[in-house]
Design a protein around this motif. Structure first.
Motif, mmCIF file in Angstrom:
data_model
loop_
_atom_site.group_PDB
_atom_site.id
_atom_site.type_symbol
_atom_site.label_atom_id
_atom_site.label_comp_id
_atom_site.label_asym_id
_atom_site.label_seq_id
_atom_site.Cartn_x
_atom_site.Cartn_y
_atom_site.Cartn_z
ATOM 1 N N UNK A 255 14.885 2.764 9.443
ATOM 2 C CA UNK A 255 14.469 1.409 9.972
ATOM 3 C C UNK A 255 13.035 1.408 10.061
ATOM 4 N N UNK A 256 12.146 2.381 10.349
ATOM 5 C CA UNK A 256 10.695 2.369 10.553
ATOM 6 C C UNK A 256 10.107 2.175 9.133
ATOM 7 N N UNK A 257 10.587 2.711 8.230
ATOM 8 C CA UNK A 257 10.149 2.524 6.683
ATOM 9 C C UNK A 257 10.525 1.014 6.331
ATOM 10 N N UNK A 258 11.717 0.780 6.550
ATOM 11 C CA UNK A 258 12.057 -0.729 6.170
ATOM 12 C C UNK A 258 11.162 -1.871 6.836
ATOM 13 N N UNK B 55 0.953 -0.884 0.092
ATOM 14 C CA UNK B 55 0.036 0.093 0.038
ATOM 15 C C UNK B 55 0.784 1.260 0.058
ATOM 16 N N UNK B 56 0.635 2.070 -1.087
ATOM 17 C CA UNK B 56 1.820 3.131 -1.025
ATOM 18 C C UNK B 56 1.285 4.681 -0.521
ATOM 19 N N UNK B 57 1.441 4.478 0.936
ATOM 20 C CA UNK B 57 0.974 5.662 1.571
ATOM 21 C C UNK B 57 1.802 6.890 1.313
ATOM 22 N N UNK C 182 6.110 -5.130 5.845
ATOM 23 C CA UNK C 182 4.653 -5.637 6.198
ATOM 24 C C UNK C 182 3.742 -4.947 5.200
ATOM 25 N N UNK C 183 4.125 -4.664 3.957
ATOM 26 C CA UNK C 183 3.403 -4.422 2.835
ATOM 27 C C UNK C 183 2.951 -2.886 2.913
ATOM 28 N N UNK C 184 3.528 -1.945 3.442
ATOM 29 C CA UNK C 184 3.402 -0.649 3.421
ATOM 30 C C UNK C 184 4.591 0.206 3.035
ATOM 31 N N UNK C 185 4.284 1.294 2.492
ATOM 32 C CA UNK C 185 5.443 2.134 1.924
ATOM 33 C C UNK C 185 5.142 3.574 2.543
ATOM 34 N N UNK D 51 1.890 0.593 10.819
ATOM 35 C CA UNK D 51 2.950 1.804 10.967
ATOM 36 C C UNK D 51 2.973 1.803 12.464
ATOM 37 N N UNK D 52 1.956 1.304 13.266
ATOM 38 C CA UNK D 52 2.325 1.213 14.771
ATOM 39 C C UNK D 52 3.293 0.096 14.916
ATOM 40 N N UNK D 53 3.000 -0.974 14.334
ATOM 41 C CA UNK D 53 3.615 -2.289 14.375
ATOM 42 C C UNK D 53 5.042 -2.040 14.207
ATOM 43 N N UNK D 54 5.189 -1.403 13.031
ATOM 44 C CA UNK D 54 6.764 -0.774 12.443
ATOM 45 C C UNK D 54 7.495 -0.191 13.556
ATOM 46 N N UNK D 55 6.617 0.735 14.198
ATOM 47 C CA UNK D 55 7.316 1.835 15.210
ATOM 48 C C UNK D 55 7.596 0.875 16.446
ATOM 49 N N UNK D 56 6.888 0.147 16.880
ATOM 50 C CA UNK D 56 6.955 -0.815 18.180
ATOM 51 C C UNK D 56 8.092 -1.497 17.945
ATOM 52 N N UNK D 57 8.064 -2.447 17.037
ATOM 53 C CA UNK D 57 9.387 -3.184 16.472
ATOM 54 C C UNK D 57 10.585 -2.305 16.286
#
Length: 468
Positions: free
Chosen positions: A410-413, A58-60, A418-421, A449-455
């Protein structure tokens, strides 16, 4: 029978290697690029992209703030193809035009606020800004003020990447020592970022200080030397910075008192990103002398930009009938690009995308605001479909992490996996999804994005970074 080699589709790895060996990308970071190469995108539809390996995202980011009507529109492709077959090119120099260019100029005049009825087509946003800044000197000279040519911009501004446009902008990281920039006649004011205002200062007092700074600059340099002021209604690449309430209107009023042209750089904020065709008047009560637009003008299907200027300016420049306006580009008013612009506007009107962006954008704001509760996030800001999250090491002091933490990348990676840009910039992760985005897709952005930030937060703690 084996297919001819010319028709063979390169493998994903071959495409990656071709690009790595032969491409110089905008804003290339040489070391990481030579090691890691690029993500190869092969297909797009609506808000989604697929890479060469077939993975969906999903291209955010919305391309680069630009895929407003979404990708894969057959009627856009058909309009572009039909125009290319009918008239692929016709220059618009001096006294020649073409059907789509003339019709799109009228449509832009109808959509732009006030007396902004004259259109100069460019190749994109950078060349629209470049032309606007040059036009300040042209107009002021026509008015008998040949010394009134200085330009005022703001810190953290981004206005494009031509020599002149990048000299006017002043975003951290853009001014590298290997390039050269124009310095004389360009002035910069403080960034109007309420999140980073002095401790203990109210937003209203901060606004007062910013306006006073502009007035002090005029007093110091001289109103007889400052010809133009340029501003993005919301500073996009500089950090999605929404100025204090009343700031833009008050700055515009100062410009009015001193005969300083107000240039609204709406390359990002126009064509629905904030729920309006143009944001200057509708959201901020500012009637610019010039508007620069691009990106959403064709929703990224083909390159096109435009400088829209006032009748008042036109009349002054054309006054004696003998002057030449010696600026323009081979592709100014390109018939295929203008046909795409006309079809883009038609789609936006027919589908009510401005109202949709306003409604879903309000939902996007609400869903993203919840991320401010995460330990790593200091601020969530923006308007409608133009938002960002800012990472900090300490919420109380707003101190940022050291550069080696590289947390936004790192968050964007992590989100990409997870399928989000999302777009990393400094300590920010920026989002500007297509206007056709749904509430369900907004939910996916917020949750992923929340999952990525927490990770990434957990990784940073394990690596010994101190978080407030």
């Amino acid at each position: 029978m084996t297919a001819p080699m010319a028709l063979a589709r390169p493998s994903p790895n071959a495409l990656w290697e071709m690009d790595r060996r032969h491409s110089l990308h905008p804003w290339t970071n040489f070391g990481p690029f030579e090691r890691e190469g690029s993500l190869v995108i092969s297909r797009g539809e609506g808000c989604y992209l697929w890479d060469a390996e077939g993975r969906q995202y999903l291209d955010a980011v919305g391309g680069l703030w630009c895929t407003n009507i979404g990708l894969g529109r057959k009627e856009m492709a058909q309009a572009i193809a039909e125009q290319a077959e009918r008239l692929a090119f016709s220059n618009t120099f001096v006294d020649v035009t073409n059907d789509p260019s003339a019709r799109l100029a009228l449509r832009l005049a109808e959509l732009a606020p006030g007396d902004l009825n004259r259109v100069m087509f460019t190749t994109g946003g950078s060349t629209a800004v470049d032309t606007a800044v040059r036009t300040v000197a042209y107009y002021q000279t026509c008015m008998g003020r040949p010394e009134k040519t200085d330009i005022v911009a703001r810190d953290y501004s981004y206005h494009g990447s031509t020599y002149l446009a990048q000299s006017v902008g002043k975003r951290p990281g853009d001014r590298v020592p290997e390039f050269r920039y124009k310095e004389e006649g360009i002035h910069h004011l403080s960034v109007p970022n309420p999140y980073r205002r002095p401790e203990g200062m109210s937003e209203a007092a901060f606004c007062d200080a910013l306006v006073a700074e502009f007035e002090a600059l005029i007093a110091r340099v001289g109103a007889d030397r400052i010809g133009g002021f340029i501003a993005e209604p919301i500073q996009a690449s500089g950090g999605v910075i929404v100025p204090p309430e009343g700031y833009l209107r008050r700055i515009w009023e100062v410009c009015q008192r001193h005969d300083i042209l107000f240039i609204a750089d709406e390359v990002v904020t126009s064509f629905g990103r904030l729920g309006h065709w143009f944001a200057s008047w509708d959201l901020f009560g500012v009637q610019p002398d010039m508007i620069c637009t691009a990106k959403g003008l064709t929703s990224g299907y083909v390159p096109l930009g435009a400088l829209i200027l006032s009748d008042r300016m036109w009349e002054a420049m054309a006054a004696d009938g003998s002057r030449w306006f010696t600026a323009g580009f081979t592709y100014s008013g390109h018939p295929v690009s203008c046909a795409a612009g006309l079809k883009n506007i038609d789609i936006m009107e027919r589908e009510g995308l401005l109202a949709h962006a306003d409604r879903v954008g309000g939902y996007f704001e609400a869903r993203m605001a919840a991320l401010a509760d995460l330990p790593l996030i200091g601020d969530v800001r923006g308007r409608r479909l133009m938002l960002c999250v800012e990472s900090v090491a300490d919420k109380a002091t707003k101190a940022v992490l050291p550069d080696e933490a590289n947390e936004s990348k790192r968050i964007s990676n992590a989100a990409e996996a997870m399928g989000l840009l999302v777009r990393p910039m400094g300590h920010l992760n920026v989002m500007s999804p297509p206007l056709v985005i749904t509430e369900a897709q907004v939910d996916f952005i917020a949750e992923t994005l929340e999952r990525a930030i927490v990770q990434v937060t957990d990784e940073l703690v394990r690596e010994g970074f101190r978080l407030g």
